[in-house]
Design an enzyme around this catalytic site. Structure first.
Site, PDB file in Angstrom:
ATOM      1  CB  CYS A  46      63.382 -10.543 -13.098  1.00 60.02           C
ATOM      2  SG  CYS A  46      63.427 -11.121 -11.411  1.00 60.02           S
ATOM      3  CG  ASN A  78      57.072   0.440 -15.743  1.00 59.01           C
ATOM      4  OD1 ASN A  78      57.876  -0.422 -15.396  1.00 59.01           O
ATOM      5  ND2 ASN A  78      56.043   0.764 -14.982  1.00 59.01           N
ATOM      6  N   PRO A 120      52.535  -5.890 -15.078  1.00 56.36           N
ATOM      7  CG  PRO A 120      54.143  -7.098 -16.278  1.00 56.36           C
ATOM      8  CD  PRO A 120      53.377  -5.810 -16.278  1.00 56.36           C
ATOM      9  CG  MET A 121      53.214  -5.316 -10.225  1.00 57.05           C
ATOM     10  SD  MET A 121      52.720  -4.047  -9.042  1.00 57.05           S
ATOM     11  CE  MET A 121      51.015  -3.761  -9.500  1.00 57.05           C
ATOM     12  CB  ALA A 122      55.429 -11.876  -9.349  1.00 58.49           C
ATOM     13  CG  ASP A 156      59.616   6.283  -9.978  1.00 57.86           C
ATOM     14  OD1 ASP A 156      59.441   5.141  -9.522  1.00 57.86           O
ATOM     15  OD2 ASP A 156      60.709   6.868  -9.950  1.00 57.86           O
ATOM     16  N   GLY A 182      52.473   0.273 -12.121  1.00 61.17           N
ATOM     17  CA  GLY A 182      52.539  -0.857 -11.206  1.00 61.17           C
ATOM     18  C   GLY A 182      52.223  -0.470  -9.774  1.00 61.17           C
ATOM     19  NE  ARG A 183      57.330   0.732  -7.737  1.00 64.02           N
ATOM     20  CZ  ARG A 183      58.367   1.563  -7.603  1.00 64.02           C
ATOM     21  NH1 ARG A 183      59.079   1.526  -6.490  1.00 64.02           N
ATOM     22  NH2 ARG A 183      58.683   2.396  -8.570  1.00 64.02           N
TER      23      ARG A 183
END
Ligand SMILES: Cc1cc2nc3c(=O)[nH]c(=O)nc-3n(C[C@H](O)[C@H](O)[C@H](O)COP(=O)(O)O)c2cc1C
Length: 399
Positions: free
Chosen positions: A125, A227, A38-40, A229, A251-252
């Site tokens: 967060c 999760n 999930p990424m806002a 890297d 994610g990233r």
């Protein structure tokens, strides 16, 4: 959109995948065990759709974070954010809440109105304005509050699986992930995901994959997702091997590279020759086509082409990272407000540019943390009762 052949993984797969079983999230079987983090502001329906297109529908795709109070109040923007495309199944919503009763209400609303098939809860967060109120990654330090939130969520979820996502803790002296994992098992949570950083680290340094291995040993009863890297398919294979985790959350690495998701799925799936193991390396022309598609999907989702292109602006630096674009075009791309304008600018660039080697590796947020700001006396007693004001929910920005 079908996956462009030039974006598909090259035929020189180098690694066999680790021996894994399918990931079970309640009634949902996730194979290969890859989850879009999930990424806002990022993992809305258009971005999830794009990643799914590259993965052939495999994997699990989590919404951006939804605050529970805004959901129960039916805030307009929140109702837009919980939209899923008809092709999305299972539908995963991530919730963020600090008040057990409100979290329970939000989960009941999701069940009663059939808004999703899986609920993930965010306890990761690190943003100061959130931890200052005891929310986000500060919350699991108060074991009883965490337990109360999980109990309400699971108790309200009926048959829907509830999972949690967390960091290692507040800082190296105040680790919470092992206790939180145990509490999650005791409260009936289906799976736990661990970002191997503390709140103090924000996005600096490297993720501690050993912590993922320790959590896996500590809670053998439920799946553990690792999760932090994963920048290429090879990293995902390595994380699963080194930690024994049941799946990976990425994610990233997908920012400006939604095709990475296809590569991950291929590498963790069969590992057969030609099915992944090395990062895809599209030329600029292929990247530009994905950019247009992404902007177009955003416009359709928002019901307004211009708003879609404006929302897309934040993705431009990620997509163009390392390519020769030039400062004028880069500036103009960051101000484009129609699909025609975006297309014209992209077409003005050399479409044959190869994928820049230095575009692999870290992208997105990488800043190290500062001191974690907490409420007065927060660390005095992990078991003391804590009730947070709901403004610990406002203006949050993810994990
Ligand atoms: C722009 C951005 C927004 C994020 N929003 C959320 C969020 O809404 N919920 C959450 O649990 N984590 C959020 N995160 C954290 C990611 O889900 C993930 O845990 C983190 O980026 C580490 O994984 P990675 O190294 O694969 O990026 C966010 C991260 C970024 C970069």
């Amino acid at each position: 959109m079908t996956v462009d052949a030039t974006l598909a993984p090259p035929a020189t797969g180098t690694s066999a995948p680790p021996a894994t079983g399918a990931l079970r999230i309640g009634p949902h079987t996730v194979w290969p065990p890859v989850v879009l983090a999930p990424m806002a502001g990022i993992t809305n329906a258009p971005f999830r759709t794009l990643c799914r297109e590259f993965s052939g529908g495999k994997g699990l795709f989590v919404s951006e974070m939804i605050t529970t109070r805004a959901l129960v109040e039916r805030n307009d923007k929140t109702m837009q954010l919980i939209h899923f495309d008809a092709t999305e199944t299972p539908r995963s919503i991530q919730l963020y809440g600090v008040d057990p009763a409100t979290v329970g209400k939000a989960v009941r609303m999701i069940v009663d109105e059939d808004l999703a098939d899986h609920v993930d809860l965010n306890f990761g967060c690190p943003v100061p304005k959130v931890t200052r109120k005891g929310g986000g990654s500060a919350l699991p330090f108060k074991r009883n509050l965490l337990r109360a939130i999980l109990r309400e969520a699971v108790g309200s979820a009926g048959d829907l699986p509830v999972t949690i996502k967390m960091r290692k803790g507040i800082d190296d002296d105040h680790l919470t992930y092992l206790d939180a994992g145990r509490i999650a098992v005791e409260e009936g949570v289906t799976a736990v995901a661990l970002h191997g950083r503390t709140a103090a680290q924000h996005y600096g340094g490297t993720a501690d994959w050993d912590a993922i291995a320790r959590l896996k040993e500590h809670v053998p009863e439920i799946p553990v997702l690792g999760n932090g890297d994963i920048w290429c398919a090879e990293d995902a294979v390595r994380m699963m091997r080194e930690t024994g985790c049941d799946g990976v959350v990425v994610g990233r690495g997908c920012l400006g590279r939604p095709w990475l998701f296809g590569d991950l799925v291929a590498a963790l799936g069969s590992g057969a020759p030609g099915e992944g193991g090395a990062p895809a390396a599209p030329r600029f022309g292929e990247v530009a086509a994905v950019m247009r598609r992404h902007a177009e999907l955003l416009g359709l989702w928002l019901g307004d082409e211009a708003r879609g292109v404006v929302d897309f602006r934040k993705h431009v630096p990620w997509y163009t990272k390392g390519f020769s674009v030039g400062s004028d075009v880069r500036r103009a791309l960051a101000m484009a407000s129609s699909l025609a304008e975006l297309s014209e600018l992209l077409e003005s660039l050399d479409q044959s540019q190869p994928w820049p080697a230095h575009a692999d590796g870290p992208r997105g947020r990488t800043a190290p943390g500062k001191r974690v700001v907490l409420p007065d006396g927060w660390l005095d007693d992990p078991y003391a009762c804590a009730a947070l004001s709901e403004d610990a929910e406002s203006a949050t920005s993810g994990g």
